[in-house]
Design a protein around this motif. Structure first.
Motif, PDB file in Angstrom:
ATOM      1  N   GLU A  89      -1.120  89.700 -47.303  1.00  0.00           N
ATOM      2  CA  GLU A  89      -1.711  90.195 -48.614  1.00  0.00           C
ATOM      3  C   GLU A  89      -1.155  89.276 -49.678  1.00  0.00           C
ATOM      4  OE1 GLU A  89      -2.702  93.684 -49.087  1.00  0.00           O
ATOM      5  OE2 GLU A  89      -2.363  93.705 -46.708  1.00  0.00           O
ATOM      6  N   VAL A  90      -2.138  88.474 -50.560  1.00  0.00           N
ATOM      7  CA  VAL A  90      -2.519  87.639 -51.482  1.00  0.00           C
ATOM      8  C   VAL A  90      -2.449  87.833 -52.700  1.00  0.00           C
ATOM      9  CG1 VAL A  90      -2.894  85.366 -52.648  1.00  0.00           C
ATOM     10  CG2 VAL A  90      -2.325  85.838 -50.097  1.00  0.00           C
ATOM     11  N   ILE A  91      -1.575  88.640 -53.160  1.00  0.00           N
ATOM     12  CA  ILE A  91      -2.105  88.963 -54.352  1.00  0.00           C
ATOM     13  C   ILE A  91      -1.124  88.040 -55.844  1.00  0.00           C
ATOM     14  CG2 ILE A  91      -0.971  90.045 -57.002  1.00  0.00           C
ATOM     15  CD1 ILE A  91      -0.518  92.136 -54.292  1.00  0.00           C
ATOM     16  N   ARG A  92      -1.919  87.519 -56.979  1.00  0.00           N
ATOM     17  CA  ARG A  92      -1.935  86.048 -57.591  1.00  0.00           C
ATOM     18  C   ARG A  92      -2.722  86.087 -58.494  1.00  0.00           C
ATOM     19  NH1 ARG A  92      -4.481  81.149 -52.911  1.00  0.00           N
ATOM     20  NH2 ARG A  92      -6.511  82.821 -53.634  1.00  0.00           N
ATOM     21  N   GLY A  93      -3.054  85.034 -59.946  1.00  0.00           N
ATOM     22  CA  GLY A  93      -3.837  85.068 -61.413  1.00  0.00           C
ATOM     23  C   GLY A  93      -4.628  84.535 -60.590  1.00  0.00           C
ATOM     24  N   ILE A  94      -5.906  85.362 -61.431  1.00  0.00           N
ATOM     25  CA  ILE A  94      -7.068  85.255 -61.012  1.00  0.00           C
ATOM     26  C   ILE A  94      -7.763  83.733 -62.030  1.00  0.00           C
ATOM     27  CG2 ILE A  94      -7.894  85.302 -63.981  1.00  0.00           C
ATOM     28  CD1 ILE A  94     -10.111  87.788 -63.311  1.00  0.00           C
ATOM     29  N   ASP A  95      -7.018  82.817 -62.506  1.00  0.00           N
ATOM     30  CA  ASP A  95      -7.526  81.573 -62.245  1.00  0.00           C
ATOM     31  C   ASP A  95      -7.658  80.636 -60.888  1.00  0.00           C
ATOM     32  OD1 ASP A  95      -4.409  81.953 -62.122  1.00  0.00           O
ATOM     33  OD2 ASP A  95      -4.390  79.787 -62.317  1.00  0.00           O
ATOM     34  N   LEU A  96      -7.154  81.608 -60.180  1.00  0.00           N
ATOM     35  CA  LEU A  96      -7.299  81.450 -58.539  1.00  0.00           C
ATOM     36  C   LEU A  96      -8.280  81.932 -57.372  1.00  0.00           C
ATOM     37  CD1 LEU A  96      -3.519  80.663 -57.680  1.00  0.00           C
ATOM     38  CD2 LEU A  96      -5.302  78.753 -57.951  1.00  0.00           C
ATOM     39  N   LEU A  97      -8.904  82.578 -58.080  1.00  0.00           N
ATOM     40  CA  LEU A  97      -9.884  84.063 -57.476  1.00  0.00           C
ATOM     41  C   LEU A  97     -11.354  82.767 -57.543  1.00  0.00           C
ATOM     42  CD1 LEU A  97     -11.714  86.512 -57.797  1.00  0.00           C
ATOM     43  CD2 LEU A  97     -12.734  86.226 -59.725  1.00  0.00           C
ATOM     44  N   ASP A  98     -11.831  81.197 -57.776  1.00  0.00           N
ATOM     45  CA  ASP A  98     -12.688  80.928 -57.886  1.00  0.00           C
ATOM     46  C   ASP A  98     -12.683  80.072 -56.711  1.00  0.00           C
ATOM     47  OD1 ASP A  98     -11.269  78.959 -59.252  1.00  0.00           O
ATOM     48  OD2 ASP A  98     -13.098  78.804 -60.570  1.00  0.00           O
ATOM     49  N   SER A  99     -11.065  79.530 -55.943  1.00  0.00           N
ATOM     50  CA  SER A  99     -10.370  78.696 -54.726  1.00  0.00           C
ATOM     51  C   SER A  99     -10.579  79.499 -53.724  1.00  0.00           C
ATOM     52  CB  SER A  99      -9.236  78.196 -55.018  1.00  0.00           C
ATOM     53  OG  SER A  99      -9.003  77.358 -56.825  1.00  0.00           O
ATOM     54  N   THR A 100     -10.336  80.777 -53.847  1.00  0.00           N
ATOM     55  CA  THR A 100     -10.513  81.804 -52.720  1.00  0.00           C
ATOM     56  C   THR A 100     -12.134  81.187 -52.274  1.00  0.00           C
ATOM     57  OG1 THR A 100      -8.961  82.778 -54.141  1.00  0.00           O
ATOM     58  CG2 THR A 100      -9.758  84.447 -52.274  1.00  0.00           C
ATOM     59  N   PRO A 101     -12.998  81.100 -52.223  1.00  0.00           N
ATOM     60  CA  PRO A 101     -13.890  80.775 -50.334  1.00  0.00           C
ATOM     61  C   PRO A 101     -13.590  79.546 -50.149  1.00  0.00           C
ATOM     62  CG  PRO A 101     -15.229  81.727 -53.053  1.00  0.00           C
ATOM     63  CD  PRO A 101     -13.359  81.080 -53.078  1.00  0.00           C
ATOM     64  N   ARG A 102     -13.057  78.328 -51.203  1.00  0.00           N
ATOM     65  CA  ARG A 102     -12.911  77.176 -50.373  1.00  0.00           C
ATOM     66  C   ARG A 102     -11.293  77.725 -49.097  1.00  0.00           C
ATOM     67  NH1 ARG A 102     -12.048  73.412 -55.590  1.00  0.00           N
ATOM     68  NH2 ARG A 102     -12.608  75.923 -56.311  1.00  0.00           N
ATOM     69  N   GLN A 103     -10.199  78.323 -49.340  1.00  0.00           N
ATOM     70  CA  GLN A 103      -9.299  79.047 -48.964  1.00  0.00           C
ATOM     71  C   GLN A 103     -10.162  79.244 -47.806  1.00  0.00           C
ATOM     72  OE1 GLN A 103      -6.027  79.980 -51.827  1.00  0.00           O
ATOM     73  NE2 GLN A 103      -6.442  78.141 -52.465  1.00  0.00           N
ATOM     74  N   ILE A 104     -10.684  80.532 -47.835  1.00  0.00           N
ATOM     75  CA  ILE A 104     -11.337  81.358 -46.667  1.00  0.00           C
ATOM     76  C   ILE A 104     -11.894  79.827 -45.465  1.00  0.00           C
ATOM     77  CG2 ILE A 104     -13.413  83.136 -46.466  1.00  0.00           C
ATOM     78  CD1 ILE A 104     -11.605  84.620 -47.972  1.00  0.00           C
ATOM     79  N   TRP A 105     -13.090  78.843 -46.151  1.00  0.00           N
ATOM     80  CA  TRP A 105     -13.697  78.417 -45.348  1.00  0.00           C
ATOM     81  C   TRP A 105     -12.593  77.824 -45.026  1.00  0.00           C
ATOM     82  CZ3 TRP A 105     -18.136  77.346 -43.976  1.00  0.00           C
ATOM     83  CH2 TRP A 105     -18.317  76.091 -43.559  1.00  0.00           C
ATOM     84  N   LEU A 106     -11.648  77.038 -45.051  1.00  0.00           N
ATOM     85  CA  LEU A 106     -10.415  76.407 -43.959  1.00  0.00           C
ATOM     86  C   LEU A 106      -9.281  77.225 -43.436  1.00  0.00           C
ATOM     87  CD1 LEU A 106      -8.766  74.375 -47.501  1.00  0.00           C
ATOM     88  CD2 LEU A 106      -9.990  73.438 -45.381  1.00  0.00           C
ATOM     89  N   GLN A 107      -9.390  78.511 -43.569  1.00  0.00           N
ATOM     90  CA  GLN A 107      -9.057  79.794 -42.219  1.00  0.00           C
ATOM     91  C   GLN A 107     -10.007  79.631 -41.146  1.00  0.00           C
ATOM     92  OE1 GLN A 107      -8.635  82.772 -45.436  1.00  0.00           O
ATOM     93  NE2 GLN A 107      -6.799  82.134 -46.099  1.00  0.00           N
ATOM     94  N   ARG A 108     -11.469  79.665 -41.567  1.00  0.00           N
ATOM     95  CA  ARG A 108     -11.625  80.116 -40.418  1.00  0.00           C
ATOM     96  C   ARG A 108     -12.761  78.415 -39.737  1.00  0.00           C
ATOM     97  NH1 ARG A 108     -17.406  82.659 -44.332  1.00  0.00           N
ATOM     98  NH2 ARG A 108     -16.263  84.554 -44.509  1.00  0.00           N
ATOM     99  N   LEU A 109     -12.484  77.499 -40.366  1.00  0.00           N
ATOM    100  CA  LEU A 109     -12.719  76.301 -39.723  1.00  0.00           C
ATOM    101  C   LEU A 109     -10.911  76.057 -38.585  1.00  0.00           C
ATOM    102  CD1 LEU A 109     -13.983  73.371 -41.946  1.00  0.00           C
ATOM    103  CD2 LEU A 109     -15.452  74.969 -40.162  1.00  0.00           C
ATOM    104  N   LEU A 110     -10.483  76.693 -39.637  1.00  0.00           N
ATOM    105  CA  LEU A 110      -8.840  76.708 -38.329  1.00  0.00           C
ATOM    106  C   LEU A 110      -8.136  77.805 -37.697  1.00  0.00           C
ATOM    107  CD1 LEU A 110      -6.589  74.367 -41.533  1.00  0.00           C
ATOM    108  CD2 LEU A 110      -7.608  74.075 -39.270  1.00  0.00           C
ATOM    109  N   GLY A 111      -9.315  78.301 -37.277  1.00  0.00           N
ATOM    110  CA  GLY A 111      -9.169  79.566 -36.654  1.00  0.00           C
ATOM    111  C   GLY A 111      -7.916  80.843 -37.274  1.00  0.00           C
ATOM    112  N   TYR A 112      -7.565  80.735 -38.460  1.00  0.00           N
ATOM    113  CA  TYR A 112      -6.928  81.103 -39.149  1.00  0.00           C
ATOM    114  C   TYR A 112      -7.612  83.442 -39.525  1.00  0.00           C
ATOM    115  CZ  TYR A 112      -3.940  77.340 -39.750  1.00  0.00           C
ATOM    116  OH  TYR A 112      -3.185  75.875 -39.607  1.00  0.00           O
TER     117      TYR A 112
END
Ligand code: GLU
Length: 311
Positions: free
Chosen positions: A194-217
């Motif tokens: 569970e990641v709970i953090r400030g809304i300033d990082l909301l629009d970073s999240t898809p890029r992080q999910i993209w990396l998770q998918r590529l890395l199989g996480y």
């Protein structure tokens, strides 16, 4: 039939040592901590010290001292992002070997005419097929299928990376690991659910999910808490007078933080001990009161609390 156990809850607070803990980061710490405590999960503290040029001397110690004085109890010892540099490098090598990442020699000047979007310069893909430069960054390839997720507080989100950010940097030209890559590798390494953090990082999240998918996480659950604004609508920041929270008056500042998080603490709670404040907060914690809210306005007393006297 065997019913599989749900994954244990593992939350975290991941401050960057770029300055002391300020009221906005205190809210992220409190929200992630209370949610983990209420779910009887673990709560880890990870100092994100991968960007030495932006680090402020003494900030790590100041942040950890503040967390201690405020009575946070983290599980295990504090981890330091710099220690997982080999894992960051291995992930980059994996992406390069799979041709999902490539070297890019474009300078800021080279990209001056590139289109800009809400996420900044949209990388036009110049080095995708060829790069002759000697000094290079590494970018991850993106495509334009929407990356969608449902944020626990902000609801459904979606981004098309190729057209909204373009291929993004995972290793900087100065050889420092980029934030998105480091955070994804470390959340995975620490089995964060569970990641709970400030809304300033909301629009970073898809890029992080993209990396998770590529890395199989696996992708953790995300909840982004609202940003704090002054009653007059200005964002709470160093520029608008938000200094580090004082480690000397934890009870009233903590109660102010609970108020800012919409928890309606009783007026006399600030006279209680820290232990009793945390007990009240854990028993009454409802993150959902912030659902759908992008900003929270904090009253003047909450803003004044970190800086003047009192308990
Ligand atoms: N280190 C980041 C910051 O202090 C937070 C990263 C995260 O929570 O994912 O802004």
């Amino acid at each position: 039939m065997r019913i599989s156990e749900p994954a244990p809850y593992v939350g975290r607070f991941a401050p960057s040592p770029t300055g002391p803990l300020h009221f906005g980061s205190l809210l992220a710490a409190v929200a992630s901590y209370l949610e983990a405590r209420q779910k009887r999960g673990q709560w880890l503290v990870r100092v994100e010290d991968i960007d030495p040029p932006r680090e402020q001397p003494g900030a790590t110690a100041a942040i950890l001292t503040a967390l201690e004085r405020y009575g946070f109890e983290w599980d295990g010892s504090v981890s330091y992002q710099r220690a997982s540099l080999p894992a960051h490098q291995a992930a980059i090598e994996t992406l390069v070997a799979a041709q999902q990442a490539y070297r890019c020699g474009c300078s800021r000047k080279d990209l001056a005419d590139a289109a800009k979007g809400p996420l900044g310069t949209i990388y036009p893909g110049t080095c995708r097929t060829r790069c002759d430069a000697t000094e290079t960054a590494i970018r991850v390839l993106t495509d334009d299928h929407p990356v969608a997720f449902v944020d626990g507080l902000q609801g459904p989100q979606e981004q098309r990376l190729e057209s909204e950010s373009g291929d993004f940097i995972i290793l900087r030209r100065d050889r420092l690991i980029a934030y998105h890559l480091a955070v994804v590798v470390d959340d995975y390494g620490q089995q964060i659910t569970e990641v709970i953090r400030g809304i300033d990082l909301l629009d970073s999240t898809p890029r992080q999910i993209w990396l998770q998918r590529l890395l199989g996480y696996p992708t953790p659950s995300y909840s982004h808490i609202p940003v704090v604004i002054h009653p007059d609508g200005r964002k709470l920041s160093k520029a608008t007078g938000a200094s580090g929270i004082s480690p000397d008056h934890p009870r009233r500042t903590l109660v102010a933080a609970l108020g800012a998080l919409g928890q309606k603490p009783p007026a006399d709670l600030r006279a209680s001990s820290l232990t009793d404040i945390w007990r009240w907060a854990t028993d009454h914690w409802r993150m959902s009161v912030m659902a759908g809210r992008a900003v929270i306005s904090t009253g003047t007393s909450a803003l004044a609390a970190p800086r003047d006297g009192g308990p």
